[in-house]
Motif scaffolding. Structure first.
Motif, mmCIF file in Angstrom:
data_model
loop_
_atom_site.group_PDB
_atom_site.id
_atom_site.type_symbol
_atom_site.label_atom_id
_atom_site.label_comp_id
_atom_site.label_asym_id
_atom_site.label_seq_id
_atom_site.Cartn_x
_atom_site.Cartn_y
_atom_site.Cartn_z
ATOM 1 N N PHE A 37 0.913 -1.078 -0.088
ATOM 2 C CA PHE A 37 0.037 -0.103 0.024
ATOM 3 C C PHE A 37 0.985 1.316 -0.023
ATOM 4 C CE2 PHE A 37 -2.960 -3.294 1.781
ATOM 5 C CZ PHE A 37 -3.857 -3.109 0.955
ATOM 6 N N TYR A 38 0.190 2.278 -0.918
ATOM 7 C CA TYR A 38 1.004 3.568 -0.801
ATOM 8 C C TYR A 38 0.137 4.670 -0.780
ATOM 9 C CZ TYR A 38 0.559 2.757 -5.556
ATOM 10 O OH TYR A 38 -0.030 2.313 -7.028
ATOM 11 N N VAL A 39 0.233 5.783 -0.297
ATOM 12 C CA VAL A 39 -0.917 7.128 -0.371
ATOM 13 C C VAL A 39 -0.691 7.410 -2.038
ATOM 14 C CG1 VAL A 39 -0.764 9.577 0.042
ATOM 15 C CG2 VAL A 39 0.045 7.887 1.928
ATOM 16 N N GLY A 40 -2.154 7.762 -2.070
ATOM 17 C CA GLY A 40 -2.465 7.982 -3.737
ATOM 18 C C GLY A 40 -2.798 6.641 -4.351
ATOM 19 N N GLN A 41 -2.723 5.437 -4.048
ATOM 20 C CA GLN A 41 -3.091 4.333 -4.716
ATOM 21 C C GLN A 41 -4.677 4.213 -4.520
ATOM 22 O OE1 GLN A 41 -1.964 1.023 -2.182
ATOM 23 N NE2 GLN A 41 -1.644 -0.273 -3.930
ATOM 24 N N LYS A 42 -5.242 3.984 -5.637
ATOM 25 C CA LYS A 42 -6.726 3.885 -6.026
ATOM 26 C C LYS A 42 -7.199 2.570 -6.194
ATOM 27 C CE LYS A 42 -7.370 8.757 -6.888
ATOM 28 N NZ LYS A 42 -7.908 9.690 -7.647
ATOM 29 N N PHE A 43 -8.367 2.063 -5.852
ATOM 30 C CA PHE A 43 -9.099 0.937 -6.090
ATOM 31 C C PHE A 43 -10.770 1.008 -6.278
ATOM 32 C CE2 PHE A 43 -5.789 0.283 -2.983
ATOM 33 C CZ PHE A 43 -5.156 -0.999 -3.356
ATOM 34 N N ALA A 44 -10.638 0.801 -7.781
ATOM 35 C CA ALA A 44 -12.350 1.020 -8.110
ATOM 36 C C ALA A 44 -12.944 0.065 -8.182
ATOM 37 C CB ALA A 44 -12.072 1.557 -9.653
ATOM 38 N N SER A 45 -14.343 0.051 -7.644
ATOM 39 C CA SER A 45 -14.974 -1.181 -7.526
ATOM 40 C C SER A 45 -15.128 -1.840 -9.079
ATOM 41 C CB SER A 45 -16.461 -0.802 -6.775
ATOM 42 O OG SER A 45 -17.325 0.285 -7.675
ATOM 43 N N LEU A 46 -15.307 -3.202 -8.868
ATOM 44 C CA LEU A 46 -15.473 -3.927 -10.124
ATOM 45 C C LEU A 46 -16.736 -3.844 -11.065
ATOM 46 C CD1 LEU A 46 -13.938 -7.277 -8.553
ATOM 47 C CD2 LEU A 46 -12.708 -5.286 -9.682
ATOM 48 N N GLY A 47 -17.845 -3.227 -10.306
ATOM 49 C CA GLY A 47 -19.069 -2.970 -11.213
ATOM 50 C C GLY A 47 -19.865 -2.339 -9.863
ATOM 51 N N GLY A 48 -21.067 -2.051 -10.583
ATOM 52 C CA GLY A 48 -22.127 -1.348 -9.595
ATOM 53 C C GLY A 48 -22.832 -2.118 -8.839
ATOM 54 N N GLU A 99 -14.924 4.329 -5.119
ATOM 55 C CA GLU A 99 -13.706 4.311 -5.517
ATOM 56 C C GLU A 99 -12.866 4.631 -4.046
ATOM 57 O OE1 GLU A 99 -11.499 6.722 -8.910
ATOM 58 O OE2 GLU A 99 -11.448 8.023 -7.328
ATOM 59 N N ILE A 100 -12.000 3.739 -3.800
ATOM 60 C CA ILE A 100 -11.150 4.047 -2.587
ATOM 61 C C ILE A 100 -9.693 4.839 -2.960
ATOM 62 C CG2 ILE A 100 -10.128 2.404 -0.780
ATOM 63 C CD1 ILE A 100 -11.805 0.509 -1.546
ATOM 64 N N GLU A 101 -9.262 5.548 -1.967
ATOM 65 C CA GLU A 101 -7.843 5.893 -2.434
ATOM 66 C C GLU A 101 -6.975 5.872 -0.803
ATOM 67 O OE1 GLU A 101 -7.782 10.211 -3.448
ATOM 68 O OE2 GLU A 101 -5.351 9.879 -3.178
ATOM 69 N N VAL A 102 -5.999 5.295 -0.789
ATOM 70 C CA VAL A 102 -5.372 5.039 0.135
ATOM 71 C C VAL A 102 -4.695 6.722 0.690
ATOM 72 C CG1 VAL A 102 -3.149 4.239 1.378
ATOM 73 C CG2 VAL A 102 -4.670 2.847 -0.261
ATOM 74 N N VAL A 103 -4.923 7.026 1.958
ATOM 75 C CA VAL A 103 -4.595 8.444 2.340
ATOM 76 C C VAL A 103 -3.481 8.311 3.454
ATOM 77 C CG1 VAL A 103 -6.451 9.439 1.280
ATOM 78 C CG2 VAL A 103 -6.522 8.543 3.791
ATOM 79 N N GLY A 104 -3.318 7.000 3.643
ATOM 80 C CA GLY A 104 -1.956 7.119 5.007
ATOM 81 C C GLY A 104 -1.740 5.651 5.177
ATOM 82 N N VAL A 105 -0.531 5.378 5.557
ATOM 83 C CA VAL A 105 0.072 4.032 5.777
ATOM 84 C C VAL A 105 0.984 4.202 6.851
ATOM 85 C CG1 VAL A 105 -0.306 2.904 3.537
ATOM 86 C CG2 VAL A 105 1.924 4.318 4.056
ATOM 87 N N ARG A 106 0.755 3.575 8.147
ATOM 88 C CA ARG A 106 1.633 3.426 9.195
ATOM 89 C C ARG A 106 1.820 2.399 10.157
ATOM 90 N NH1 ARG A 106 -1.367 4.431 14.037
ATOM 91 N NH2 ARG A 106 -3.462 4.881 13.544
#
Lengths: 152, 152
Positions: free
Chosen positions: A10-21, A104-111
């Motif tokens: 995982f890294y900040v800014g990484q995005k995951f879109a859902s596969l469908g609706g 849409e998911i965006e990673v905004v932090g990793v620790r």
């Protein structure tokens, strides 16, 4: 199924879109409402008309549950996505029968976790959209992800 | 049913206890899991044993949904409890088959809405307990309550 991910992936800014609706039906709105949020506007069209929502609307907790399903489908954390708390969740528009939800998911932090040395904490911002690409819910949620170095 | 409440009826420090406990069954955990949070530890006892949870555990979103039902039962807002957002939600202990959940809500803030003049915003802190009086979930949630002066 998406590729299995460890904390190191995982890294900040990484995005995951859902596969469908996911289509939301009146039946599911009423069933969930009767079980978990038994208020007139989640149970009955006519009662909904006379309410704040001016029609049948999904419980915000149904929307949250559907968003969780989309999160699980689009983001495959090794060992499972273990919730480490919600920082914020807002319902910005009603979800209606017939709406189709995608995320849409965006990673905004990793620790790294201080209390659980074999895990890291991934902070994510999720936007849930309807079929008109209007945001119906947004959330900031943390989850645990195992360190590859700790399990291999 | 609890007495119908308007914004003017709420005050900081006010508490609402759930009327009783809600028993969580393995069946409900698996049904909710398969619909909304399809991860092994929410679906199957054996898979749960080999997971972070060391057994079958309720999805945190099922716990949140059960807590919503308890909130609706114990706190009767005029016109319905319209969610104005979650500020924080934490799952502090797993919820297991056979657990019984009850809640205590405390009002921690009241203010008039700037955007909706006929509503106030009630800020609540909810603690959800199991049958051992251990906190399994805590949350800070805002909801709208209509002003009595605006509707009467």
């Amino acid at each position: 199924m998406a590729k299995e991910l460890y904390f190191e992936d995982f890294y900040v800014g990484q995005k995951f879109a859902s596969l469908g609706g996911v289509k939301v039906t009146a039946e599911e709105i009423k069933e969930f409402g009767s079980k978990y949020d038994p208020q007139p506007f989640h149970l009955d069209e006519a009662a909904g008309e006379n309410s704040f929502f001016k029609g049948l609307a999904a419980s915000g907790w149904l929307t949250a549950a559907i968003v969780m399903r989309l999160r699980v489908q689009s983001l495959n954390v090794a060992g499972g996505m273990i919730g480490a708390g919600v920082e914020e969740m807002r319902w910005t528009l009603p979800v209606r029968p017939g709406d189709s939800i995608h995320t849409e998911i965006e990673v905004v932090g990793v620790r790294q976790s201080q209390s659980r040395k074999e895990f890291g904490i991934v902070r994510t911002r999720t936007l849930a959209y309807n079929q008109h690409n209007e945001v119906v819910m947004r959330s900031t949620v943390n989850f645990l992800a195992p360190l590859r170095s700790a399990v291999k």
